[in-house]
Design a protein around this motif. Structure first.
Motif, short mmCIF file in Angstrom:
data_model
loop_
_atom_site.label_atom_id
_atom_site.label_comp_id
_atom_site.label_asym_id
_atom_site.label_seq_id
_atom_site.Cartn_x
_atom_site.Cartn_y
_atom_site.Cartn_z
N ALA A 152 0.85 -1.18 0.00
CA ALA A 152 0.00 0.00 0.00
C ALA A 152 0.89 1.23 0.00
O ALA A 152 2.10 1.15 0.23
CB ALA A 152 -0.93 0.01 1.22
N GLY A 153 0.28 2.40 -0.25
CA GLY A 153 1.07 3.61 -0.32
C GLY A 153 0.36 4.84 0.20
O GLY A 153 0.54 5.93 -0.33
N GLY A 154 -0.45 4.72 1.23
CA GLY A 154 -1.14 5.87 1.79
C GLY A 154 -2.34 5.41 2.60
O GLY A 154 -2.58 4.21 2.77
N ILE A 155 -3.14 6.35 3.08
CA ILE A 155 -4.24 6.04 3.98
C ILE A 155 -5.27 5.12 3.33
O ILE A 155 -5.63 4.08 3.86
CB ILE A 155 -4.91 7.33 4.49
N VAL A 156 -5.76 5.51 2.16
CA VAL A 156 -6.86 4.76 1.55
C VAL A 156 -6.41 3.39 1.06
O VAL A 156 -7.07 2.38 1.31
CB VAL A 156 -7.52 5.58 0.42
N SER A 157 -5.28 3.34 0.35
CA SER A 157 -4.83 2.03 -0.14
C SER A 157 -4.47 1.11 1.02
O SER A 157 -4.69 -0.10 0.95
CB SER A 157 -3.65 2.19 -1.10
N SER A 158 -3.97 1.67 2.13
CA SER A 158 -3.70 0.85 3.31
C SER A 158 -5.00 0.33 3.91
O SER A 158 -5.10 -0.85 4.30
CB SER A 158 -2.94 1.67 4.36
N ALA A 159 -5.99 1.20 4.02
CA ALA A 159 -7.28 0.79 4.57
C ALA A 159 -7.92 -0.30 3.72
O ALA A 159 -8.45 -1.30 4.24
CB ALA A 159 -8.21 2.00 4.68
N VAL A 160 -7.87 -0.14 2.40
CA VAL A 160 -8.44 -1.15 1.50
C VAL A 160 -7.69 -2.47 1.65
O VAL A 160 -8.30 -3.55 1.65
CB VAL A 160 -8.40 -0.65 0.04
N ASP A 161 -6.35 -2.40 1.79
CA ASP A 161 -5.59 -3.63 1.97
C ASP A 161 -5.96 -4.30 3.30
O ASP A 161 -6.02 -5.53 3.38
CB ASP A 161 -4.09 -3.34 1.92
N GLY A 162 -6.22 -3.50 4.33
CA GLY A 162 -6.68 -4.06 5.59
C GLY A 162 -8.01 -4.79 5.44
O GLY A 162 -8.20 -5.89 5.98
N ILE A 163 -8.92 -4.20 4.69
CA ILE A 163 -10.21 -4.84 4.43
C ILE A 163 -10.02 -6.15 3.68
O ILE A 163 -10.61 -7.18 4.01
CB ILE A 163 -11.12 -3.88 3.64
N PHE A 206 -0.97 -6.87 -6.46
CA PHE A 206 0.47 -7.05 -6.57
C PHE A 206 1.08 -6.26 -7.72
O PHE A 206 2.21 -6.51 -8.11
CB PHE A 206 0.80 -8.53 -6.76
N ASP A 207 0.35 -5.32 -8.31
CA ASP A 207 0.92 -4.64 -9.46
C ASP A 207 1.89 -3.54 -9.07
O ASP A 207 2.57 -2.98 -9.91
CB ASP A 207 -0.18 -4.08 -10.37
N GLY A 208 1.94 -3.18 -7.77
CA GLY A 208 2.93 -2.22 -7.30
C GLY A 208 2.57 -0.77 -7.54
O GLY A 208 3.30 0.13 -7.13
N ASP A 209 1.47 -0.47 -8.22
CA ASP A 209 1.08 0.91 -8.48
C ASP A 209 -0.04 1.28 -7.53
O ASP A 209 -1.21 1.04 -7.79
CB ASP A 209 0.61 1.05 -9.94
N PHE A 210 0.34 1.91 -6.41
CA PHE A 210 -0.67 2.21 -5.40
C PHE A 210 -1.42 3.49 -5.73
O PHE A 210 -2.49 3.74 -5.23
CB PHE A 210 0.00 2.33 -4.02
#
Length: 572
Positions: free
Chosen positions: A529-540, A565-569
């Motif tokens: 992840a690379g920030g608040i929203v992408s981290s939150a989505v990864d948590g979900i 896994f594409d690396g583009d957050f």
């Protein structure tokens, strides 16, 4: 469902006329004249409804267009009423007091939203957070700027809410294919954030408002049977013969050690938890070096950015202007790397974000009003694993991390050799001086509290980084943002924590560590992840994966999470 997406323009500073939206929707859907159309504006708490509508349209995004005369641009989705599935509803929580327990290690965005999703799924989250609660954390943060005192476990990165709580609360992401980001935004609103984040193109909560929102999220988790344990540091994890994960932790206040077993562990410890990487490596969990980004915080007078971005049309009362850019810039050998802005803070301040003694790291933040005299942004260069100097390769998966650490220590050491009163004063240089390779004879005023030290950042940063930054600054001054390249702009070092330099390997399908079934690496610290929203989505997503694991066992076929896994957050 046949959904039509279109844009409607409105006057700057005014709410859009709903009749303009209805007219545009009727044309897009080819409806009869006088068709009844309901308009849903998620930023409003009350939605007026017409009976027996022919169509329903929803405002999904709102942005400012300053390319000519200032105007608002609204992106609208519309469909016929017979195809409308209703307004978005958050998943319901349930009492999980007696449910199977899952450890969530880390109380940042990934951990918080993993915990909520576990509750939705009927599992009990037990949250371990090494830092303090968000209120007590403020005292530790103030001590860094005012006294130069760093608590290595409670600071701008560690503590309830994670690094995002005191770095502005920007919620902009382009990574929507990873999951439905509405679940994140609507949950923030439920817990006290302004409804404007549901439609703003670059949603932002503000550092002054985030603590209450974060506290409300904790209350939601605890009220539904979840647990929170602050000042609790992970020291060891292992898998037992019966398939549970045994966790050894230490209370940082009392020094007492505890051992507890869990059915699964979601590891969401953030991008700065170096001790966690060491612990995992000792436990045989596969780690790998990954790219990160390195550069400076760039600070301009906000009035200058307003003039550039609004093309001279800015007036008192308008929102503070922001900017973003990305360039491919070669080094002196012709090797291209990305140079881009990150975490732009209009009307913001620069803050010290070190987590280890004798290292210097900077970040930026804004309050909700974005009323500071300054604008700042991280401007960084992509560092790929192959860019790391050869002498670091001996560290294997820690090669990028050790390189990052040494640069942070180098800048800290430079400050210590000066006469700075605060050990977390920042090495700084005017922009044109940096590009010309000249140490600044004086420095402009800055928002950075611990103070400044005039420094040769063009020499302190790696040569390839300095060269690419200088080229990018000159390019910006020549196109798109004329006036950006100026000696009134200040560069402060170092911005180095845009993402983790280590990835904790996990299986594409199950999101588990292959070396330790039941362990789910998650969020920024795991490298996904690379920030608040992408981290939150990864948590979900990890909470969903835990639920499947506990219901189906460790190895049945599952839907693929390959898009993660594409690396583009895509996060700012």
């Amino acid at each position: 469902m046949i959904m039509r997406t279109f844009e409607v323009y409105g006057k700057f500073g005014r709410d859009i006329r709903l009749d303009d939206v209805r007219k545009a929707a009727a044309e897009e859907l080819r409806l009869r004249s006088g068709a009844v159309i309901n308009v849903i504006d998620p930023s409003k708490s009350y939605q007026p409804q017409m009976t027996s509508p022919d169509a329903v349209c929803t405002i999904v995004k709102r942005s400012i267009d300053a390319r000519g005369e200032l105007k608002m641009v609204y992106t609208v989705e519309a469909c016929r009423a017979s195809e409308y599935k209703g307004e978005y509803k958050l998943p319901e929580c349930q009492d999980v007091s007696g449910a199977p327990e899952v450890l969530v290690a880390g109380g940042g965005p990934a951990g918080m939203f993993a915990a909520i999703k576990l509750i939705n799924l009927g599992l009990k989250p037990v949250v371990y957070e090494r830092g303090r609660d968000v209120r007590a954390r403020k005292v530790d943060i103030a001590a860094i700027s005012r006294k130069g005192l760093l608590d290595g476990n409670s600071n701008f990165c560690y503590g309830e809410g994670g690094a995002g709580t005191f770095s502005d609360g920007k919620l902009y992401t382009r990574s929507s294919k990873r999951g439905d980001i509405r679940e994140v935004l609507y949950r923030f609103v439920e817990c006290g954030a302004d409804r404007s984040i549901l439609v703003d193109a670059h949603p932002h909560i503000g550092t002054d408002k985030l603590p209450k929102v974060v506290s409300a999220i904790r209350s939601l988790i605890e009220d539904n049977g979840g647990e929170y344990h602050f000042r609790t540091l992970l020291e060891k994890i292992s898998r037992t013969d019966d398939g549970d994960i045994e966790v050894t932790s230490r209370n940082l206040e009392t020094g007492e050690t505890a051992v507890r077993s869990f059915k699964a562990v979601i590891l969401a410890t953030g991008h700065s938890a170096i001790d966690v990487y060491d612990m995992l490596s000792a436990s045989g969990v596969t780690l790998e070096a990954k790219g990160f980004a390195l550069g400076v915080r760039v600070e301009h007078p906000q009035s200058l950015i307003n003039r550039i971005r609004y093309r001279g049309q800015w007036e008192e009362g308008m929102p503070a202007a922001e900017y973003s850019f990305a360039e491919q810039v070669p080094d002196e050998n012709g090797v291209e790397r990305g140079v881009f802005s990150f975490c732009m803070c209009p009307g913001g301040v620069i803050v010290p974000s070190s987590t280890e003694p004798e290292s210097l790291v900077l970040n930026g933040m804004s309050n909700s009003a974005r009323s500071s005299r300054w604008a700042n942004a991280g401007v960084v260069v992509s560092i790929e694993p192959e860019d790391v100097p050869e002498e670091y390769l001996q560290y294997g998966p820690f090669s990028s991390l050790r390189y990052q650490q040494d640069i942070e220590k180098k800048l800290f050491s430079f400050v210590q050799a000066s006469s700075a009163q605060n050990p977390f004063a920042a090495p700084a240089q005017r922009m044109a001086d940096f590009c010309d390779g000249v140490v600044s004879s004086d420095l402009p005023q800055s928002s950075y509290g611990p103070g400044l030290v005039s420094a040769p950042l063009h020499e302190l940063l790696p040569a390839g980084v300095a060269h690419r930054l200088a080229e990018a600054f000159r390019r910006l001054g020549q196109k798109g943002m004329r006036g950006y390249f100026t000696n009134d702009a200040l560069l402060l070092g170092v911005e180095s924590r845009t993402s983790s330099p280590v990835r904790i390997y996990r299986d594409r399908d199950t999101l588990q560590s292959p070396d330790m079934p039941g362990l789910f690496p998650c969020g920024e610290g795991a490298g996904y992840a690379g920030g608040i929203v992408s981290s939150a989505v990864d948590g979900i997503n990890c909470a969903w994966a835990v639920s499947r694991y506990l219901k189906e066992g460790p190895s049945p076929a599952r839907p693929s999470f390959e898009d993660l896994f594409d690396g583009d957050f895509g996060e700012d």
